[in-house]
Design a protein around this motif. Structure first.
Motif, PDB file in Angstrom:
ATOM      1  N   LYS A  61       0.860  -1.180   0.000  1.00 28.32           N
ATOM      2  CA  LYS A  61       0.000   0.000   0.000  1.00 28.32           C
ATOM      3  C   LYS A  61       0.900   1.234   0.000  1.00 28.32           C
ATOM      4  CE  LYS A  61      -4.091   1.895   2.118  1.00 28.32           C
ATOM      5  NZ  LYS A  61      -5.129   1.738   3.121  1.00 28.32           N
ATOM      6  N   SER A  62       0.887   1.933  -1.141  1.00 27.24           N
ATOM      7  CA  SER A  62       1.761   3.089  -1.313  1.00 27.24           C
ATOM      8  C   SER A  62       1.143   4.023  -2.345  1.00 27.24           C
ATOM      9  CB  SER A  62       3.134   2.617  -1.795  1.00 27.24           C
ATOM     10  OG  SER A  62       3.841   3.621  -2.445  1.00 27.24           O
ATOM     11  N   ARG A  63       1.209   5.308  -2.066  1.00 22.35           N
ATOM     12  CA  ARG A  63       0.685   6.278  -3.024  1.00 22.35           C
ATOM     13  C   ARG A  63       1.469   6.192  -4.337  1.00 22.35           C
ATOM     14  NH1 ARG A  63      -2.880  10.019  -2.830  1.00 22.35           N
ATOM     15  NH2 ARG A  63      -2.863  10.346  -0.588  1.00 22.35           N
ATOM     16  N   ALA A  64       2.775   6.018  -4.252  1.00 19.17           N
ATOM     17  CA  ALA A  64       3.602   5.928  -5.464  1.00 19.17           C
ATOM     18  C   ALA A  64       3.182   4.735  -6.323  1.00 19.17           C
ATOM     19  CB  ALA A  64       5.076   5.829  -5.097  1.00 19.17           C
ATOM     20  N   SER A  95       0.270   3.287  -6.325  1.00 17.39           N
ATOM     21  CA  SER A  95      -1.064   3.598  -6.858  1.00 17.39           C
ATOM     22  C   SER A  95      -0.987   4.527  -8.063  1.00 17.39           C
ATOM     23  CB  SER A  95      -1.939   4.236  -5.770  1.00 17.39           C
ATOM     24  OG  SER A  95      -2.171   3.327  -4.738  1.00 17.39           O
ATOM     25  N   VAL A  96      -0.108   5.517  -8.005  1.00 22.95           N
ATOM     26  CA  VAL A  96       0.052   6.458  -9.123  1.00 22.95           C
ATOM     27  C   VAL A  96       0.627   5.737 -10.340  1.00 22.95           C
ATOM     28  CG1 VAL A  96       1.332   8.492  -9.927  1.00 22.95           C
ATOM     29  CG2 VAL A  96       0.193   8.528  -7.688  1.00 22.95           C
ATOM     30  N   THR A 127       0.422   2.588 -11.006  1.00 19.66           N
ATOM     31  CA  THR A 127      -0.630   1.694 -11.499  1.00 19.66           C
ATOM     32  C   THR A 127      -1.615   2.458 -12.378  1.00 19.66           C
ATOM     33  OG1 THR A 127      -0.422   0.273  -9.553  1.00 19.66           O
ATOM     34  CG2 THR A 127      -2.484   0.116 -10.804  1.00 19.66           C
TER      35      THR A 127
END
Length: 126
Positions: free
Chosen positions: A97-100, A102-103, A105
């Motif tokens: 779980k990571s914002r980076a 997710s971005v 992806t």
């Protein structure tokens, strides 16, 4: 562009073949292989690399006029999408779980969401 897609596909399927050794080791009892801790995610990456390479081969084989930018989006999306499974394989739970992440992806899915309709339109116009 056809030679770029074929070359990328050959490299990607070769990478998948090498991943087979990692999967074999992990399913033979190794709890981890270097930073990789989740065998199911490595297997997903392996399968996705094979499928993405085959899609690149298929487009190169049948498309008469591949738009260069659409071809590059296909190459980038094919590689990034598959390798995201390796990122998740570094977690024993199978998900990072990571914002980076997710971005990346979102950007990766977007490249293919743009590339395939673009290739379809170019196909229909040829």
């Amino acid at each position: 562009m056809k030679s770029v897609l074929i070359t990328s596909g050959l490299i990607q399927i070769s990478f998948a073949v090498m991943q087979g050794w990692v999967i074999s080791a992990m399913y033979s009892g190794m709890k981890r292989f270097g930073p990789l801790k989740n065998a199911k995610r490595v297997l997903q990456c392996h399968i996705d690399n094979i499928l993405m390479s085959l899609l690149q081969f298929a487009i190169a084989a049948v498309h008469p006029a591949i738009p260069t930018m659409a071809g590059w989006l296909l190459v980038i999306g094919s590689w990034v999408n598959a390798q995201l499974f390796l990122v998740h394989a570094t977690s024993a739970e199978g998900y990072v779980k990571s914002r980076a992440v997710s971005v990346v992806t979102l950007l990766s899915f977007s490249t293919l969401t743009i590339a395939y309709p673009w290739l379809l339109i170019a196909w229909l116009r040829s």
